[in-house]
Structures are given as C-alpha cells and as structure tokens.
Design a protein around this motif. Structure first.
Motif, short mmCIF file in Angstrom:
data_model
loop_
_atom_site.label_atom_id
_atom_site.label_comp_id
_atom_site.label_asym_id
_atom_site.label_seq_id
_atom_site.Cartn_x
_atom_site.Cartn_y
_atom_site.Cartn_z
N ILE A 161 -15.59 11.09 10.89
CA ILE A 161 -14.59 12.00 10.25
C ILE A 161 -14.37 13.01 11.54
CG2 ILE A 161 -14.86 13.94 8.71
CD1 ILE A 161 -16.75 12.71 7.10
N LEU A 261 -11.24 22.01 -0.84
CA LEU A 261 -11.24 21.00 0.14
C LEU A 261 -12.03 21.47 1.47
CD1 LEU A 261 -9.96 18.08 1.33
CD2 LEU A 261 -8.14 19.61 2.11
N VAL A 265 -15.15 19.69 3.11
CA VAL A 265 -15.09 19.02 4.51
C VAL A 265 -16.38 20.05 5.29
CG1 VAL A 265 -13.71 19.12 6.55
CG2 VAL A 265 -12.80 18.79 4.59
N GLN A 268 -19.76 18.14 5.17
CA GLN A 268 -19.85 17.01 5.92
C GLN A 268 -20.23 17.27 7.35
OE1 GLN A 268 -19.19 13.97 4.95
NE2 GLN A 268 -18.33 14.54 2.93
N ALA A 271 -17.74 18.13 10.90
CA ALA A 271 -16.28 18.14 10.48
C ALA A 271 -15.83 19.70 10.96
CB ALA A 271 -16.25 18.05 8.92
N MET A 275 -11.23 20.86 11.29
CA MET A 275 -10.78 19.89 10.48
C MET A 275 -10.20 19.96 9.03
SD MET A 275 -10.73 16.37 10.32
CE MET A 275 -11.39 16.17 11.83
N ALA A 276 -11.10 21.13 8.50
CA ALA A 276 -10.77 21.56 7.13
C ALA A 276 -9.25 21.98 7.11
CB ALA A 276 -11.72 22.52 6.63
N MET A 279 -6.68 19.20 7.57
CA MET A 279 -6.65 18.32 6.26
C MET A 279 -5.90 18.98 5.03
SD MET A 279 -10.20 16.50 6.30
CE MET A 279 -10.18 15.67 4.72
N SER A 280 -6.38 20.38 4.88
CA SER A 280 -5.63 21.28 3.95
C SER A 280 -4.04 21.44 4.16
CB SER A 280 -6.47 22.62 4.11
OG SER A 280 -6.03 23.26 2.94
N SER A 312 -14.68 26.60 4.55
CA SER A 312 -15.66 25.54 5.27
C SER A 312 -17.00 26.15 5.87
CB SER A 312 -15.04 24.75 6.18
OG SER A 312 -14.59 25.42 7.45
#
Length: 501
Positions: A161, A261, A265, A268, A271, A275-276, A279-280, A312
């Motif tokens: 990830i 989200l 994330v 995880q 991550a 990363m959050a 992705m968002s 996150s």
C-alpha cells in the motif's frame, strides 16, 4: 471504578495547567516545523521525543499528538504561498492551492485546509474512541498465532500500500528486519550482529535511529540542495474564515468521504497521512461534478484532502493502541514513547490504564479544536515564518538531534546511531527507497520472531496450527491474499495477453 469515574480522571489529567501548557508549546512547535518546507510532521515528533523523557505519560503523549496534528495542517501554508509543500501530506493539493493564490484566493485555500483538517481530525478521533475499545475486547482473545498473522499482515500491507515500487519497499523492509535482529532481544537470548560491541547488546535504540532517519536526512538534503530559495507571491493575508460555512454546505459529501477514507487509510500499517491525502484527492476528482476545474485552482480537492490527512492521524492510533502495531512512522515513534512511560500498547492497556487511554482520546479532541485559532494565528504570521533562513535553522536542528540522542542513554553511541541512520535514510530516499517500511521492520521484527517461536513451541513444530483457530485462519487467508494478489493478477494478465490459437 466505572466508566464515568475514568472519564472524570481523564479530564483531570488533560485539563491540568501543565498539560495544557505542554500542548500549547507543542502546537506552536508543530506549526513552525510544518510550515518550514522540507521539515516533516514525523521530524517534529522525532525532535520532541527527547523532551518527553522528562514528562509524565499524559503530557508526553499530548505533546506528540498536538505537534503532529499542527504540523500536518501547517504544511499547507508554504504549499499555498510558495508552491513547496511543508509536509508530504500537503503535496497532493499544493498545485491547486498555489493556483488559488495566484488568483487572489490564498485566504480561501488556507482557510479550507485549516477548517476541514480540524473537522477530519475530529471525525478520526470519534472513530478512534468508538473502534479502539471494541477492538481491544476482541484482541484479548488473541494468542501468539493471531499476533503472528497480524504482524505479517501489517508488514505486507505496508509494502503493497505504502510505496510505488514494491521491490524497493521490500528491500527497505528487509533492512528494517535486519536492524531489528541486532542484540540479545530474541527468544534464544543469543547476541546477534553485535560484533563484540557491548553497546549493541540491547539492540539498536529506536529513538536515535528514528531521529536520524527523519531529521538528519533532511539536514543532509538541505546541505546538498543548490536550488535558490522560493519567493513569496503574497505579502498580506485577509480573513481565512470567510466563505468556510458556504463550503461546508456545498461539499458535505466530499468532507465525509475524505474523513472516512483518511481514517481507513490511517488504520493500514505504513500508509499514513500523505497516502491518505493523495488517495483522497484522486477520489475527489473522480466523484466531482466539476472534474475539469481540478488543477486550475479549485477548492474541492483541498476540502476533501484536508479532511483526509488529519483524520488519518487518529486512524493510525487504532492499531497502535490496540495491537502495538504502528499505522505510520509517527505512531511508530509514539509506541516507543508509550513503552518508555510504562503504557505498553496492547489490549491490556485498556484494562490496566483506562484513565490514560481516555486521556489520550481527550487530547485528540482538544488538539483538533485548538488547531483552529492557533492555525489562524500561524497563517497570519506565515509571511514571517517562511523567511527564516535554512542556514540558521538546520544547525539548530542538528544540535537538537545530537543532544536528544545523547540524552537517551547518556552515551555518545546514541549520537553515532543517529548519524549512521541519517546517512542511510538519505541514501535510501535519494535512490527512491521509502523509509517507512524500514521503520516498521524494526518495530515489528521482534514481535514477529517472538510470536513465531512461541507458536512453534506450543504446537511442537506443526505449521498447520496457524490455520486451526478461526481468527488466526481468517487473518492467515487475508494475509495470503494480499501477499499473492500481485502475482495472481500478473499471471491473469499474461494469460489474457496470449494470442488465441
């Protein structure tokens, strides 16, 4: 004692003048570090750790939580004003915010980052408060078999990830696992990789290593960097809260989506907020009614990503508190602090120290609430903060690192570890190897070995025991799926690409 008594105790612990002062100072420190391009939220946490040695448990954790939340937000400030993200979590929407600044909408960009970071942080905290105790009850049923799979799941998730190159992430993870093998802390109590050095008998000290990897590497990067300093495109900022209520009414779905989200994330392992955020931002563009406006100075992506990066942070604390498995590199450092303070992460923490757990929850709420006025102040002062020259700041950071690393065990060896791992992290990152998997490897390596050896002793060497208990079997299947999914998808692609005869 009942629930109400523990909550009352938590209020007393957090609303103590000393704790509030620590949170205020940590907030100012986090805002400053986050607003300086190149200095990350993880670095802010690592630099605070030596100071937390001299604090009781609750203010020590409060300092880390507050500084992190503030640094993640304040990374938006140089992103909007200089087009240089202050922290990796702000990088996803830096171009968007800068385009808004060029249009004369810097206040809206920074205001959205501030307000929706606080809302996302409070959402993540609500999930932490509800999910962590429930998970802790389940975790009490865990034995060495379940913990073995959980650690493997965490390590594999971090690799697949948290990085663009799986091979480089695996190499980074293996470096971390190798470092975790050093010393006597293994089931056999045999000194490994110590090379006759008594300082290495206790293993590589986690905190000096992390300070080196996150702070010294940045100092080295600054020394090597020859780019001219960026120029401010705005001299004065207006009221950042203008229009925020309208944005709240216009984008409720985006705020909720980003918060959910971000929290998922964060849970995880490996991550983290950056990363959050990425992705968002991608999800926001996909579901937006105006996707063509993204990249031209459109506030929607900032609203959703801002909510995600702070939610996150709380999400990452769920596996950290319940299982002792860090959700990101910041919680990896926080776990080290919890162990130092006798608050050993795991399900028993909720049984033995419930008042301290509720105090941690309360700290998250307070930190996200005070972010709004203090963040507003940081934005007002930002044009001055961003003028601090790096050639003054970096030697001060280097001094902090050296003093902090020495203070842990009062030996020069700690400083040596900091410098060695700082150099290693710099070389790794310059060649595209992520640092986070290495940190996770060190944190989880010992836990992985202990649970595997304990399970083998219990089962008399029978490997099938790992699939005989229901929870262990479920975790085992989930782990195997993550591990072999890339291989299976590659095989399917190869079969499909074959020409039909």
């Amino acid at each position: 004692m009942g629930f109400v008594d523990y909550v009352a105790q938590a209020f007393q612990l957090v609303f103590d003048p000393y704790v509030l002062l620590v949170m205020l100072c940590s907030a100012a420190f986090g805002l400053f570090v986050g607003a300086i391009p190149g200095l990350t939220a993880t670095m802010a946490t690592a630099l605070l750790v030596p100071i937390t040695f001299f604090m009781p448990p609750v203010p020590a954790v409060a300092a880390i939580v507050t500084a992190t939340a503030m640094a993640i937000f304040s990374g938006d400030i140089p992103g909007a004003l200089l087009r240089i993200p202050g922290t990796p979590a702000s990088a996803a929407y830096t171009d968007e915010a800068y385009q808004m600044t060029l249009k004369g909408q810097a206040e809206t960009a920074l205001g959205a980052g501030l307000v929706f970071s606080a809302i996302g942080g409070l959402f993540g905290t609500a999930v932490l408060i509800t999910a962590a105790p429930a998970l802790a009850e389940v975790a009490l049923k865990f034995s060495s078999f379940e913990y073995f799979w959980l650690v493997i799941l965490g390590l594999s998730a971090a690799v697949f990830i948290g990085s663009s190159s799986v091979l480089k992430a695996i190499i980074s993870l293996l470096i971390g696992l190798l470092v975790g093998c050093v010393g006597l802390e293994n089931p056999g109590g045999y000194p490994r990789f110590t090379f006759g050095n008594t300082e290495l008998m206790g293993g590589v000290s986690m905190i000096p290593m992390m300070v080196g990897m996150f702070a010294i590497s940045e100092v080295l990067r600054f020394v090597v960097n020859t780019d001219p300093p960026a120029r401010l495109v705005i001299k004065r900022l207006g009221n950042v809260f203008t229009g925020m209520w309208d944005l709240l009414l216009k984008y409720p779905g985006a705020i909720l989506r980003g918060s959910v989200l971000g929290t998922l994330v964060g849970i995880q392992p490996g991550a983290g907020a950056d990363m959050a955020s990425w992705m968002s931002y991608a999800v926001s563009k996909k579901f937006s009614k105006e996707p063509e406006k993204f990249g031209t100075g459109h506030v929607e992506g900032i609203v959703e990503s801002g909510a995600a990066n702070n939610s996150s942070l709380a999400g990452a604390w769920i596996p950290a508190l319940v299982f002792g498995i860090p959700g990101d590199s910041i919680t990896a450092i926080a776990i080290g602090v919890l162990y130092l303070k006798g608050l050993n992460p795991g399900p028993t923490l909720f049984l033995n120290n419930p008042e301290n757990v509720y105090a941690i929850f309360l700290v998250f709420i307070v930190a996200n609430i005070i972010m709004v006025p203090l963040g507003w102040l940081a934005i007002r002062l930002s044009t001055n903060i961003l003028r601090v020259p790096g050639n003054i700041l970096m030697p001060v950071i280097l001094l902090f690192c050296a003093v902090g690393s020495f203070a842990i065990n009062n030996t020069v060896f700690g400083v040596t570890i900091t410098l060695v791992f700082g150099l290693l992290a710099y070389v790794m990152e310059e060649n595209g190897f992520p640092v986070a998997p290495a940190i996770l490897g060190v944190v989880l390596g010992t836990m992985l070995e202990e649970n595997f050896v304990t399970s083998m002793i219990k089962s008399d060497g029978n490997l099938m025991i790992f699939f005989e208990r229901p929870i262990a079997a479920g975790l085992g299947v989930a782990t195997m799926t993550i591990l072999f999914w890339p291989l299976a998808s590659w095989a399917v692609r190869r079969l499909r690409s074959r020409p039909a005869h």
